[in-house]
Design a protein around this motif. Sequence first.
Motif, mmCIF file in Angstrom:
data_model
loop_
_atom_site.group_PDB
_atom_site.id
_atom_site.type_symbol
_atom_site.label_atom_id
_atom_site.label_comp_id
_atom_site.label_asym_id
_atom_site.label_seq_id
_atom_site.Cartn_x
_atom_site.Cartn_y
_atom_site.Cartn_z
ATOM 1 N N SER A 1 0.823 -1.217 0.000
ATOM 2 C CA SER A 1 0.000 0.000 0.000
ATOM 3 C C SER A 1 0.855 1.263 0.000
ATOM 4 O O SER A 1 0.362 2.353 0.317
ATOM 5 C CB SER A 1 -0.967 -0.012 1.183
ATOM 6 O OG SER A 1 -0.248 -0.078 2.383
ATOM 7 N N GLU B 1 -6.729 4.803 3.167
ATOM 8 C CA GLU B 1 -7.776 3.842 2.785
ATOM 9 C C GLU B 1 -7.151 2.559 2.243
ATOM 10 O O GLU B 1 -7.577 1.453 2.588
ATOM 11 C CB GLU B 1 -8.718 4.452 1.733
ATOM 12 C CG GLU B 1 -9.743 5.426 2.287
ATOM 13 C CD GLU B 1 -9.191 6.829 2.524
ATOM 14 O OE1 GLU B 1 -8.005 7.053 2.206
ATOM 15 O OE2 GLU B 1 -9.933 7.693 3.027
ATOM 16 N N ALA B 2 -6.143 2.711 1.369
ATOM 17 C CA ALA B 2 -5.490 1.524 0.790
ATOM 18 C C ALA B 2 -4.821 0.692 1.880
ATOM 19 O O ALA B 2 -4.920 -0.545 1.878
ATOM 20 C CB ALA B 2 -4.455 1.956 -0.257
ATOM 21 N N HIS C 1 -7.511 -1.184 3.936
ATOM 22 C CA HIS C 1 -8.037 -2.352 3.217
ATOM 23 C C HIS C 1 -7.026 -3.497 3.215
ATOM 24 O O HIS C 1 -7.386 -4.663 3.387
ATOM 25 C CB HIS C 1 -8.403 -1.974 1.775
ATOM 26 C CG HIS C 1 -9.687 -1.223 1.688
ATOM 27 N ND1 HIS C 1 -9.796 0.014 1.094
ATOM 28 C CD2 HIS C 1 -10.922 -1.510 2.140
ATOM 29 C CE1 HIS C 1 -11.042 0.448 1.193
ATOM 30 N NE2 HIS C 1 -11.739 -0.459 1.826
ATOM 31 N N ALA D 1 -7.309 -7.452 5.411
ATOM 32 C CA ALA D 1 -7.303 -8.693 4.623
ATOM 33 C C ALA D 1 -6.289 -9.711 5.155
ATOM 34 O O ALA D 1 -6.257 -10.848 4.679
ATOM 35 C CB ALA D 1 -6.994 -8.370 3.157
#
Length: 236
Positions: free
Chosen positions: A156, A193-194, A197, A201
Amino acid sequence: MSPAELKRAAAARAVGLVEDGMRLGLGTGSTAALFVELLGETVRAGLSVVGVPTSEATRKAAQAAGIPLTTLDDTPELDLTIDGADEIDPQLRLIKGGGGALLREKIVAAASRRMVVIVDGAKRVETLGRFPLPIEVVPFGLGATTRAVAAAIRASGCDGPLTIRKGADGAPFLTDGGHLILDAGLARIPDPEALAHALVAVPGVVEHGLFIGLATGAIVAEAADGQPRIVTLGAA
Ligand SMILES: O=C(CO)[C@H](O)[C@H](O)COP(=O)(O)O
């Protein structure tokens, strides 16, 4: 002015947002503790509220202050959460978890119609990341999880060391949920945000300290000519 005086000024302003009958989320940390203390004064003077604490420390403080408590099982929707933060950017994105309560803090904030953050001016940043990002992980598989977290961070666009948080006794710090915390020293998070996320995960990651889209407002206390000056951001 000391940070403690500024934190108290922000906490005092936040007490003014509380209305009779409100269901409140009660944050964790030194600024939130001042809010709990001041809220307790208004409760003892007759204000009727119920609170959901975001940590065992806040539960004890709220009980000592005489604030009636409830749970998200009995009260799944809250009107207002007041909590501190380690960093806040102009989009009201936060880094939280310096006190290790990020998981419960995020659950409580997500259950609230409004989340107002109370901070001293030093917490305002243009870009998140100067404060190490807390990442809560389960103890099982720590080595593999740490590698996967490092890969997610790089993917990211960030980089920096991951450190297992230690308590005052030098042993690994355990959260109220019995988990560990990896503190990621990233210096700069260009795309929060990246990163958020990518982190959710990773199996073994319970939660991370990026609070995005949760804060609806902020009360920032800055020093101006030896006095606290309150700046509000968003709806606060
Ligand atoms: O996220 C938190 C605890 O998990 C705190 O809100 C954050 O660390 C700010 O703490 P303080 O008000 O003591 O500066």
